[in-house]
Design a protein around this motif. Structure first.
Motif, PDB file in Angstrom:
ATOM      1  N   UNK A   1       0.852  -1.186   0.000  1.00  0.00           N
ATOM      2  CA  UNK A   1       0.000   0.000   0.000  1.00  0.00           C
ATOM      3  C   UNK A   1       0.891   1.240   0.000  1.00  0.00           C
ATOM      4  N   UNK A   2       1.031   1.890  -1.160  1.00  0.00           N
ATOM      5  CA  UNK A   2       1.954   3.014  -1.250  1.00  0.00           C
ATOM      6  C   UNK A   2       1.346   4.319  -0.720  1.00  0.00           C
ATOM      7  N   UNK A   3       2.213   5.236  -0.349  1.00  0.00           N
ATOM      8  CA  UNK A   3       1.783   6.599  -0.052  1.00  0.00           C
ATOM      9  C   UNK A   3       2.095   7.448  -1.276  1.00  0.00           C
ATOM     10  N   UNK A   4       1.055   8.033  -1.867  1.00  0.00           N
ATOM     11  CA  UNK A   4       1.244   8.954  -2.990  1.00  0.00           C
ATOM     12  C   UNK A   4       1.296  10.349  -2.402  1.00  0.00           C
ATOM     13  N   UNK A   5       2.421  10.984  -2.561  1.00  0.00           N
ATOM     14  CA  UNK A   5       2.549  12.264  -1.904  1.00  0.00           C
ATOM     15  C   UNK A   5       3.087  13.306  -2.871  1.00  0.00           C
ATOM     16  N   UNK A   6       3.430  14.450  -2.343  1.00  0.00           N
ATOM     17  CA  UNK A   6       4.016  15.493  -3.168  1.00  0.00           C
ATOM     18  C   UNK A   6       5.092  16.172  -2.352  1.00  0.00           C
TER      19      UNK A   6
ATOM     20  N   UNK B   1       6.941  18.476  -0.050  1.00  0.00           N
ATOM     21  CA  UNK B   1       6.477  19.352   1.020  1.00  0.00           C
ATOM     22  C   UNK B   1       5.341  18.788   1.841  1.00  0.00           C
ATOM     23  N   UNK B   2       4.841  17.634   1.501  1.00  0.00           N
ATOM     24  CA  UNK B   2       3.773  17.035   2.301  1.00  0.00           C
ATOM     25  C   UNK B   2       4.393  16.082   3.323  1.00  0.00           C
ATOM     26  N   UNK B   3       3.694  15.877   4.432  1.00  0.00           N
ATOM     27  CA  UNK B   3       4.323  15.122   5.535  1.00  0.00           C
ATOM     28  C   UNK B   3       4.270  13.608   5.371  1.00  0.00           C
ATOM     29  N   UNK B   4       4.719  13.100   4.208  1.00  0.00           N
ATOM     30  CA  UNK B   4       4.660  11.649   4.012  1.00  0.00           C
ATOM     31  C   UNK B   4       5.642  10.906   4.907  1.00  0.00           C
ATOM     32  N   UNK B   5       6.787  11.525   5.179  1.00  0.00           N
ATOM     33  CA  UNK B   5       7.772  10.852   6.028  1.00  0.00           C
ATOM     34  C   UNK B   5       7.236  10.696   7.447  1.00  0.00           C
TER      35      UNK B   5
ATOM     36  N   UNK C   1       5.567   1.572   0.034  1.00  0.00           N
ATOM     37  CA  UNK C   1       6.432   2.421  -0.777  1.00  0.00           C
ATOM     38  C   UNK C   1       5.936   3.867  -0.700  1.00  0.00           C
ATOM     39  N   UNK C   2       6.858   4.790  -0.736  1.00  0.00           N
ATOM     40  CA  UNK C   2       6.481   6.200  -0.745  1.00  0.00           C
ATOM     41  C   UNK C   2       6.924   6.767  -2.073  1.00  0.00           C
ATOM     42  N   UNK C   3       6.070   7.541  -2.721  1.00  0.00           N
ATOM     43  CA  UNK C   3       6.527   8.219  -3.922  1.00  0.00           C
ATOM     44  C   UNK C   3       5.965   9.620  -3.965  1.00  0.00           C
ATOM     45  N   UNK C   4       6.775  10.532  -4.477  1.00  0.00           N
ATOM     46  CA  UNK C   4       6.285  11.894  -4.631  1.00  0.00           C
ATOM     47  C   UNK C   4       5.841  12.064  -6.075  1.00  0.00           C
ATOM     48  N   UNK C   5       4.631  12.567  -6.236  1.00  0.00           N
ATOM     49  CA  UNK C   5       4.109  12.741  -7.587  1.00  0.00           C
ATOM     50  C   UNK C   5       4.646  14.063  -8.124  1.00  0.00           C
TER      51      UNK C   5
ATOM     52  N   UNK D   1      -3.122  14.971   0.275  1.00  0.00           N
ATOM     53  CA  UNK D   1      -3.643  16.101  -0.488  1.00  0.00           C
ATOM     54  C   UNK D   1      -3.114  17.428   0.042  1.00  0.00           C
ATOM     55  N   UNK D   2      -2.798  18.298  -0.898  1.00  0.00           N
ATOM     56  CA  UNK D   2      -2.238  19.593  -0.525  1.00  0.00           C
ATOM     57  C   UNK D   2      -3.283  20.480   0.155  1.00  0.00           C
TER      58      UNK D   2
END
Lengths: 479, 588
Positions: free
Chosen positions: A158-163, A165-169, A320-324, A348-349
């Motif tokens: 289950x990945x985290x789709x992030x961007x 500057x977002x707090x995915x870490x 997995x983490x990925x920045x879009x 989401x931003x």
């Protein structure tokens, strides 16, 4: 048993002096006879320094080699290539937990090489679908937007789709810290076995790697973590090896040592860029945005190394983490990832701007394995209907919200105004929580009902009349 | 049987080149290297031979031997196919698991069909009978409900000189001898057939019988005919796989061939674990007994993914030739197209759109054209319905695979990400989807259900498209600005959307809707609209209609009325009329 990987097929070592062509991370070796496809090589420059690489293509008297740590300083005549006669293997052992390695599996924490009786091929082998056990045990993360709406299941990817500057870490660290094997609501959470954590960083900043190390240390998890670090200033080609090395260890721990393993891979976008770079240098036909046509298969060869098998109690769960890039979910990296993984958690931003943490956009998020991991015996009997109802109500609220932005909130009907209120509360109270708050599944579900009780009963068509009778709070004051 | 014909000269992923004999043939199956990995010849140029290899080529090196088999890539057909799960080149995965553990190792050679099991064979033809290809020699009761018809191979004809008596045989044992023009042939229960060649039939027939799927939005609005072709395109998370699974579970086909082509391992495991426990609503037997699975998951070798589609459809054709109706699901054809692209790229062919080879459209056409409703060589009628999932990058339907697929299919079930986000499942968009079989199957409905299905269908579609037009206005000015008659359209459409189009694949009652239930439900909803419209014309406002208790009953009846208690729908109709009568009385 897992792969029969310690039976190395030894094709014999051979050495060649001088190379034909050097281009980017690629070296073309001429006069090389009897080289195997995907074989590991040692590249020794004229100063005697050694770096490693791997064979990408072989012909008669010709081999194309990618060099993991770059080709700077290599000369045409002064370079020696040693073909090691086998594909890339790393040592795997339980004592690698608590250690830090570079992107290709060498210790960089000052400690000794781990003692290992087993060497495994980093490419692994595909799990036979008939040998898999379908994942059904949910993991309680303590985060309502995940547990309630997109439940994570042991053995899921289950990945985290992030961007940027977002707090995915922060979110990933919270998940790792709080994850426990779930148990039905009302029973106390099973603390029986803690997760082993395999962490792979690909091209991330020093700060990020440091953040994770501190987060693991603070929660006392450091002894259960193996870290594989390829940082932003490390050679990009090495990034292609990092997740494979990490997953090879994870497979050993899960399937040979019967442990429950959480694998965090960050950042997959950097990995894909490294792949694109190699593909580019080799002059391959690109598909979308310059990425190679085999990006899907390549990503699948990582993500599919997840799950449970009949012969082991253990499991691998991947986050997995990925920045879009520019928050574009249709970009090839998130797009192909979404087609392989079993859902996605999208950050989401907008929510982030409203200071809602974790800023999980529930509508585009999805957990495909949720349906079999929730309900009576897993979480609670009403969970499935409750989450469907929350989804439907929240989706309707979005329509109402956009209508309100045109005609103004006062012009809305009474029911729609209730929906707006519900939506705001949902975002603040349900999605929003603090980075240290660890909610039980029961708390999450009850909170969901509390919010639904802000809406008139007749609007709730996804939950059954019985469930309404049992959980809907009549007396709730909607003001 | 296999002979060395050359040596490897070049390796690049799944594509290798060898130099050697000029006698090997195009598309011949070969074995590569000491480990004898399975491959297929895809190009010949003088003495240079290009081969795609169906297994990982790690360690393959120039100089290693290549062996020919003299035969094209083929599948084994015979009793034992049902309940099987194969990889892309028909290797039985459960046996691989038994031999090599949880992981698939290389160079495994296994018989696709069990050689030890004895099948009870009953001959139909007798000595002296003249036989032609495709004729049914005898039968084997493969499962409680499935009669496996043993046929004369399509290329054999002559006089039966000997017929085995009714007894148990293995599939290798001779069950008949035929005197042909080219000598005597011994026949067993097993046939081999090259995957890339169509199996012959007598004639193609029209498609006028719907494939009933138990999915209301499909059966009522966008029906697929038996022998027809459909595509399900959708972004990730839109529900392609759930829809495919639902069809595989509930479609009224005799045989289901499910090809998991480059998709998730856990999805195949789910099917494997779920199907043996699911009961076919028509005969009470486990669904697995009519199913053949082909699993080439995304992490299995890419060339075998390309082959998996052909393996699946050849098996489907074999069952069709016995006179059965087969439904074939391919999930996903985009992954298959990507496998073509990858191999093409390694061959350094000139790419067309988005890196796909120029022959992509031709290959898609070849595949979809193997669907059809036919008269078989033995005079029976059989069909293959093909349902292909398409995974367009970014959910953008303008990409090559979706566009080319649209040219060869007649039923388009467009999945919609925004519906999926609102958890409206199946997320089939009723405005973008279409079926060209609608008129063709109307006659069947009239005959079987006795109601004007086409009229109801068109009414529902009109309401829904009117709703979409009106909601554009609502988005600008709010619903209050619309007259009550138009707001009723919104209300009825909401009932149809939530109560009819949405279907919960996880709910025991709702997962499968009998056709009589479907038509009765639609009838009720349209009846509601008709009555409400009349009352509104007399001056009632939409609020009173919305407040009627029957509205919630209509939305919930899908989950509350089981398929075998349809008389309860009559009660709902009575309640509806009572409530409407009462309201009407107020506005007289």
């Amino acid at each position: 048993m897992s792969q029969q990987t310690n039976q190395l097929t030894d094709w014999g070592i051979q050495e060649v002096s001088g190379v034909g062509r050097v281009e980017g991370p690629i070296v073309v070796v001429e006069r090389a006879g009897n080289v195997g496809y995907d074989e590991v090589v040692e590249v020794i420059d004229s100063q005697g320094r050694m770096r490693r690489g791997r064979v990408l293509e072989v012909g008669e008297k010709m081999a194309v080699v990618e060099v993991f740590s770059g080709t700077s300083g290599l000369t045409i005549d002064g370079t020696h290539i040693r073909f090691l006669g086998q594909s890339l293997h790393i040592p795997v052992a339980e004592e690698m937990l608590g250690r830090i390695f570079d992107g290709t599996g060498n210790p960089i924490d000052g400690g000794p090489q781990p003692l290992a009786g087993t060497f495994s091929d980093i490419n692994g082998q595909p799990i036979n679908p008939t040998a898999r056990v379908y994942p059904r045990d949910y993991i309680q993360t303590g985060i309502s937007a995940i547990d309630g709406m997109n439940t994570l299941v042991m053995g899921q990817k289950l990945p985290l789709f992030s961007g940027a500057g977002l707090p995915h870490d922060q979110l990933a660290a919270q998940i790792v810290r709080q994850a426990t094997l779930g148990s039905p609501a009302g029973e106390s959470s099973k603390q029986a076995q803690q997760f082993a954590i395999v962490f792979a960083a690909m091209g991330v900043k020093h700060d990020v790697a440091e953040y994770f190390r501190n987060a693991f240390a603070e929660s006392g998890a450091l002894t259960r973590v193996a870290m594989f670090l390829n940082l932003a200033d490390d050679p990009p080609v090495e990034r292609l090896v990092t997740p494979r090395a990490a997953l090879t260890l994870a497979e050993y721990l899960a399937f040979d040592r019967q442990m429950h393993v959480l694998v965090v891979l960050t950042d997959m976008t950097n990995y894909c860029e490294a792949l694109r770079q190699i593909s580019n240098v080799r002059g391959e036909v690109p598909s979308r945005k310059g990425y190679p046509g085999y990006l899907y298969s390549d990503l699948a060869s990582l993500y599919e190394r997840t799950g449970r098998v009949k012969t082991s109690e253990g499991s691998i769960t991947q986050i997995p983490i990925l920045t879009m890039p520019s928050d574009d979910i249709t970009h090839p990296v998130p797009d192909l990832t979404g087609y392989i993984t079993e859902g996605q958690i999208v950050l989401g931003r907008n929510l982030n701007h409203q200071n809602i943490y974790p800023p999980i956009s529930v509508l585009p998020s999805l957990s495909r394995l949720m349906k079999d991991g929730i309900g009576a015996g897993h979480t609670r009997g009403d969970h499935s209907h409750l989450s469907a109802q929350l989804y439907a109500a929240y989706a309707h609220m979005q329509d109402v919200r956009s209508l309100a932005s045109v005609i103004g909130e006062e012009e809305l009907g009474a029911v729609d105004q209730q929906f707006l209120k519900f939506g705001r509360a949902f975002e603040r109270e349900f999605v929003g929580q603090s980075a240290t708050e660890n909610r039980t599944i029961e708390q999450t579900l009850d909170l969901g009902w509390k919010l639904l009780s802000m809406l008139p009963k007749e609007e709730l068509t996804r939950v059954s009349p019985d469930e309404i009778k049992r959980y809907y709070k009549e007396s709730h004051d909607t003001n | 049987m296999s002979q060395q014909f050359g040596n490897i000269t070049w390796v690049n992923g799944p594509v290798i080149r060898a130099r050697g004999s000029r006698d090997v043939s195009m598309l011949e199956q070969v074995e590569v290297g000491e480990e004898r990995l399975v491959g297929e010849i895809i190009g010949l140029n003088g003495d240079s031979i290009t081969i795609q290899v169906y297994e990982e080529t790690t360690g393959m090196r120039p100089g290693s031997p290549v062996f020919g088999t003299g035969l094209p890539l083929s599948v084994e057909l015979g009793p034992g196919l049902l309940r099987s799960i194969y990889d892309g080149i028909q290797r039985p995965l459960p046996i691989i698991e038994r031999e090599s553990g949880s992981f698939i190792s290389r160079g495994v050679h296994m018989n696709p069909l069990d050689r030890i099991e004895h099948w009870s064979y009953n001959p139909i033809l007798k000595e002296g009978d003249q036989v032609k290809g495709g004729e049914i020699l005898g039968t084997v009761q493969e499962t409680e409900n499935f009669e496996h018809r043993i046929m004369v191979p399509p290329d054999v004809s002559g006089t039966l000189t000997w017929v085995a008596p009714a007894k148990k045989y293995t599939i290798d044992e001779v069950i008949a001898r035929v005197k042909t023009a080219r000598g005597e042939r011994e026949l067993t229960m097993i046939q081999r057939w090259p995957v890339r060649r169509l199996r012959p039939y007598k004639a193609r027939l029209g498609q006028s019988i719907p494939l009933i799927t138990g999915q209301r939005v499909l059966d009522m609005l966008f029906p697929l005919a038996k022998g027809g072709t459909a595509a399900i395109p959708g972004a990730f998370g839109a529900g392609k796989t759930v829809t495919q699974h639902s069809i595989a579970k509930w479609a009224d086909a005799d045989i289901v061939v499910y090809i998991g082509c480059g998709e998730r391992g856990n999805e195949m495991t789910e099917v494997l674990q779920e199907f043996p426990h699911l009961i076919d609503p028509r005969n009470g037997r486990p669904l697995m007994e009519r199913t053949v699975l082909i699993a080439n998951t995304s992490n299995m070798p890419v060339a075998a993914r390309e082959a998996s589609i052909y393996t699946g459809i050849t098996i489907a054709e074999y069952f069709r030739d016995m006179g059965y109706h087969v439904a074939l699901m391919a999930d996903s054809t985009s992954r298959w197209a990507e496998a073509l692209r990858e191999v093409s790229g390694r061959l350094e062919e000139m790419p067309a759109e988005e890196g796909y080879p120029a022959y992509l459209a031709a290959r898609l056409a070849e595949f979809y054209e193997r669907a059809g409703y036919v008269e078989t060589l033995n005079g029976k009628q059989g069909s293959i319905s093909v349902i292909g999932a398409v995974s367009p990058p970014g959910g953008d339907f303008s990409e090559p695979v979706t566009q080319h697929t649209k040219r060869y299919i007649r039923c388009f079930w467009a999945l919609d990400k925004s519906l999926a986000s609102a958890r409206h499942f199946p997320s089939i968009n009723w405005l973008e989807s279409y079926s060209e079989y609608t008129e063709d199957v109307a006659g069947w409905w009239r005959e079987k259900v006795g109601q004007d299905w086409l009229k109801m269908r068109n009414q529902a579609v009109e309401l829904l498209s009117e709703e979409s037009r009106l909601s554009q206005i609502v988005k600008l000015v709010g619903p209050d600005a619309l007259p009550d008659e138009q707001r009723l359209v919104l209300e009825t459409s909401r009932i149809i959307r939530e109560g009819f189009l949405q279907q919960n694949a996880m709910d025991n009652i709702d997962a499968y809707s009998d056709i009589h239930k479907q038509i009765a439900m639609m009838n009720l909803m349209l009846h509601f609209h008709e009555r409400a419209e009349r009352i509104i014309k007399r001056g009632a406002n939409i609020g009173t209609i919305h407040a009627l208790p029957i509205v919630n009953v209509l939305i919930r009846m899908k989950e509350q009325i089981p398929n075998n208690e349809l008389e309860k729908l009559d009660d709902i109709r009575k309640t509806l009329d009572e409530q409407m009568d009462q309201l009407e009385a107020e506005y007289r």
